[in-house]
Design an enzyme around this catalytic site. Structure first.
Site, PDB file in Angstrom:
ATOM      1  N   PRO A   2       0.803  -1.222   0.000  1.00  0.00           N
ATOM      2  CA  PRO A   2       0.000   0.000   0.000  1.00  0.00           C
ATOM      3  C   PRO A   2       0.838   1.275   0.000  1.00  0.00           C
ATOM      4  O   PRO A   2       1.674   1.489   0.874  1.00  0.00           O
ATOM      5  CB  PRO A   2      -0.843  -0.125   1.272  1.00  0.00           C
ATOM      6  CG  PRO A   2      -0.187  -1.164   2.091  1.00  0.00           C
ATOM      7  CD  PRO A   2       0.610  -2.021   1.199  1.00  0.00           C
ATOM      8  N   GLU A   3       0.630   2.095  -1.001  1.00  0.00           N
ATOM      9  CA  GLU A   3       1.226   3.427  -1.057  1.00  0.00           C
ATOM     10  C   GLU A   3       0.078   4.428  -0.942  1.00  0.00           C
ATOM     11  O   GLU A   3      -1.042   4.040  -0.639  1.00  0.00           O
ATOM     12  CB  GLU A   3       1.977   3.614  -2.385  1.00  0.00           C
ATOM     13  CG  GLU A   3       3.020   2.525  -2.642  1.00  0.00           C
ATOM     14  CD  GLU A   3       3.749   2.709  -3.967  1.00  0.00           C
ATOM     15  OE1 GLU A   3       3.851   3.853  -4.435  1.00  0.00           O
ATOM     16  OE2 GLU A   3       4.200   1.709  -4.533  1.00  0.00           O
ATOM     17  N   LYS A  59       1.528   7.570   4.183  1.00  0.00           N
ATOM     18  CA  LYS A  59       1.077   6.174   4.113  1.00  0.00           C
ATOM     19  C   LYS A  59       0.444   5.736   5.420  1.00  0.00           C
ATOM     20  O   LYS A  59       0.191   4.543   5.621  1.00  0.00           O
ATOM     21  CB  LYS A  59       2.266   5.259   3.790  1.00  0.00           C
ATOM     22  CG  LYS A  59       2.871   5.488   2.412  1.00  0.00           C
ATOM     23  CD  LYS A  59       4.117   4.649   2.198  1.00  0.00           C
ATOM     24  CE  LYS A  59       4.865   5.094   0.958  1.00  0.00           C
ATOM     25  NZ  LYS A  59       6.195   4.461   0.855  1.00  0.00           N
ATOM     26  N   HIS A 119      -1.777 -14.371  11.849  1.00  0.00           N
ATOM     27  CA  HIS A 119      -1.059 -13.090  11.874  1.00  0.00           C
ATOM     28  C   HIS A 119      -1.963 -11.911  12.238  1.00  0.00           C
ATOM     29  O   HIS A 119      -1.729 -10.796  11.784  1.00  0.00           O
ATOM     30  CB  HIS A 119      -0.375 -12.797  10.538  1.00  0.00           C
ATOM     31  CG  HIS A 119       0.519 -13.905  10.079  1.00  0.00           C
ATOM     32  ND1 HIS A 119       1.619 -14.311  10.790  1.00  0.00           N
ATOM     33  CD2 HIS A 119       0.464 -14.700   8.982  1.00  0.00           C
ATOM     34  CE1 HIS A 119       2.214 -15.312  10.144  1.00  0.00           C
ATOM     35  NE2 HIS A 119       1.527 -15.570   9.055  1.00  0.00           N
ATOM     36  N   ARG A 138       3.737 -10.112   7.415  1.00  0.00           N
ATOM     37  CA  ARG A 138       5.169  -9.828   7.452  1.00  0.00           C
ATOM     38  C   ARG A 138       5.605  -8.893   8.570  1.00  0.00           C
ATOM     39  O   ARG A 138       6.792  -8.639   8.738  1.00  0.00           O
ATOM     40  CB  ARG A 138       5.634  -9.300   6.110  1.00  0.00           C
ATOM     41  CG  ARG A 138       6.330 -10.425   5.374  1.00  0.00           C
ATOM     42  CD  ARG A 138       6.006 -10.388   3.951  1.00  0.00           C
ATOM     43  NE  ARG A 138       6.970  -9.600   3.229  1.00  0.00           N
ATOM     44  CZ  ARG A 138       6.878  -9.378   1.923  1.00  0.00           C
ATOM     45  NH1 ARG A 138       5.864  -9.851   1.255  1.00  0.00           N
ATOM     46  NH2 ARG A 138       7.778  -8.691   1.323  1.00  0.00           N
ATOM     47  N   ARG A 173      20.627  17.710  -3.872  1.00  0.00           N
ATOM     48  CA  ARG A 173      20.659  16.313  -3.434  1.00  0.00           C
ATOM     49  C   ARG A 173      21.356  15.438  -4.459  1.00  0.00           C
ATOM     50  O   ARG A 173      20.971  15.396  -5.615  1.00  0.00           O
ATOM     51  CB  ARG A 173      19.244  15.792  -3.176  1.00  0.00           C
ATOM     52  CG  ARG A 173      18.622  16.515  -2.026  1.00  0.00           C
ATOM     53  CD  ARG A 173      17.387  15.837  -1.517  1.00  0.00           C
ATOM     54  NE  ARG A 173      16.878  16.588  -0.403  1.00  0.00           N
ATOM     55  CZ  ARG A 173      17.218  16.352   0.861  1.00  0.00           C
ATOM     56  NH1 ARG A 173      18.029  15.350   1.146  1.00  0.00           N
ATOM     57  NH2 ARG A 173      16.737  17.098   1.822  1.00  0.00           N
ATOM     58  N   ARG A 282      15.730  -1.591  -4.330  1.00  0.00           N
ATOM     59  CA  ARG A 282      14.371  -1.674  -4.880  1.00  0.00           C
ATOM     60  C   ARG A 282      14.435  -1.877  -6.373  1.00  0.00           C
ATOM     61  O   ARG A 282      15.262  -1.261  -7.053  1.00  0.00           O
ATOM     62  CB  ARG A 282      13.584  -0.382  -4.649  1.00  0.00           C
ATOM     63  CG  ARG A 282      13.694   0.181  -3.311  1.00  0.00           C
ATOM     64  CD  ARG A 282      12.710  -0.495  -2.374  1.00  0.00           C
ATOM     65  NE  ARG A 282      13.094  -0.216  -1.016  1.00  0.00           N
ATOM     66  CZ  ARG A 282      12.957   0.960  -0.449  1.00  0.00           C
ATOM     67  NH1 ARG A 282      12.443   1.949  -1.125  1.00  0.00           N
ATOM     68  NH2 ARG A 282      13.335   1.155   0.786  1.00  0.00           N
TER      69      ARG A 282
END
Length: 292
Positions: A2-3, A59, A119, A138, A173, A282
Site C-alpha cells: 500500500p502506497e 502512508k 497473523h 510480514r 541532493r 528496490r
DNA sequence: ACTATTTCCTGGATGC
DNA sequence: TGCATCCAGGAAATAG
C-alpha cells in the site's frame, strides 16, 4: 504494497464503516514488532473512545478519537483547580490511533464470529458489535498512538505541495531522483510503484541525481506525480500481490502501469524493452529511450 | 547534514 | 513432491 492511493482508498472505506463507532475494548497480540508502544499503553489510549474521523497522512491511517467517559464524570474546571494533585488522573479528551500497513498489513471490519486470521495482531471490539482487526503476515506494519492527538507525519503531502516547494525538495541532493521520491521525509506517500510511474511520465531516469534534474523537468515531474496519484486514487489503487480495499475489492490502477512490473515488455510509447535495475535495494523500471 | 547499506519478516515462486 | 533458495519492499538502524 500500500502506497498513498491504496492507503487513501482504505481510509475512505474505513471512514464509511466505522466513523462514530466506539472502541470498547482492545486485544493486542504477543508479537512486539507491530507495536511502537507497549501494548498496555496502546490499549489504554484506544479503549472507551469514539472514532471521530478516519483519514490518511502519507502512508499512515489516522483514527481521530474522542474519549467517551463512560461511567465517570470529567471534573469541572473549578474542581480541577481545587484538586491539583489529581491532575494526573484526568484523561485527555482527544487521542489518535495511527496505523502503518507496511507491506502486507490489512484492517478488516467484521463480525466477531468470523475466524481470526493467522497473523492477527490487534482486535478492537466496537460498540456496534463488530470488530476492527489488524492483520499483517510480514509484520512490517506499525501501530502507534498519539495520546494528545497531535500526530504529524514527516514530509509534505504530494497532492498539496506547490511547485516551488516541490522543486526545492530536490535542490543539492546527490541521491538518485528515485530515492528522493521515496524519501518520506521529503514527500510522504510515494512508494516504489508510483515513483517509477511518475518518472516514466516525466521522462526522467530513476538513477539520475536529483540535483541534476532541470527545473523544467522537475516541473514535469511535479505534474506527473499529481497525475499518477490522482488517477490511481480514482481507480482504487493498484492491486499487485493481494491488495484489496476495506470492502475487499481490488483496485485497477495496475492496468495503467506503464513501466512497473513490465521488465522486457515493449515501451508503450516507443516499443523499446523496459529495463529493470536495482536502486537502493528496490526494483526500478524505466524505458531507456524515453527517459533521460 | 547527507547518503548508502543492512536488517527486519513471511509467503509465493522457482529450481533441482 | 519435497526442500532449499530467492525475492518482494517501507522504514528504522547503522555505518561511512
Amino acid at each position: 504494497m500500500p502506497e498513498l492511493p491504496e492507503v487513501e482508498t482504505i481510509a475512505r472505506g474505513l471512514s464509511k464503516r466505522v466513523t462514530g463507532d466506539v472502541i470498547e475494548s482492545v486485544w493486542l497480540g504477543q508479537k512486539k514488532e507491530p507495536l511502537k508502544s507497549p501494548a498496555s499503553e496502546i490499549a489504554a489510549v484506544l479503549e472507551q473512545t469514539r472514532i471521530a474521523t478516519v483519514r490518511r497522512m502519507g502512508k499512515h491511517i489516522v483514527f481521530d478519537l474522542e474519549h467517551v467517559n463512560v461511567g465517570r464524570t470529567v471534573p469541572s474546571a473549578k474542581s480541577r483547580r481545587s484538586k491539583r494533585n489529581q491532575r494526573s488522573t484526568i484523561t485527555q479528551d482527544k487521542a489518535q490511533w495511527i496505523v502503518h500497513l507496511g507491506m502486507t498489513g490489512h484492517l478488516q471490519v467484521c463480525e466477531p464470529a468470523i475466524e481470526i486470521a493467522k497473523h492477527t495482531h490487534a482486535i478492537l471490539k466496537l460498540a456496534s458489535g463488530r470488530e476492527l482487526r489488524f492483520v499483517d503476515s510480514r509484520r512490517f506494519g506499525r501501530l502507534s498512538v498519539a495520546s494528545s492527538g497531535d500526530f504529524d507525519a514527516t514530509g509534505i503531502e504530494p497532492l498539496e505541495v506547490d511547485l516551488d516547494r516541490f522543486i526545492a525538495l530536490f535542490r543539492g541532493r546527490k541521491t538518485p531522483i528515485k530515492s528522493a521520491l521515496l524519501n518520506q521525509k521529503l514527500l510522504r506517500g510515494v512508494g516504489n510503484i508510483y515513483a517509477d510511474e511518475s518518472l516514466f511520465r516525466a521522462g526522467i531516469r530513476p538513477r539520475r541525481r536529483a540535483s541534476s534534474v532541470t527545473r523544467e523537468r522537475l516541473g514535469k515531474l511535479f505534474l506527473s506525480v499529481r497525475e499518477v496519484l490522482t488517477e490511481a486514487i480514482a481507480l482504487g489503487g493498484s492491486s499487485v500481490s493481494d491488495y484489496v480495499n476495506a470492502d475487499g475489492e481490488e483496485g485497477f490502477f495496475q492496468l495503467q502501469h506503464r513501466v512497473y512490473g513490465r521488465e522486457s515488455d515493449p515501451c508503450l510509447v516507443c516499443k523499446t524493452p523496459i529495463k529493470r535495475i536495482v536502486i537502493a535495494g528496490r526494483s526500478s523500471h524505466y524505458c531507456p529511450k524515453c527517459q533521460k
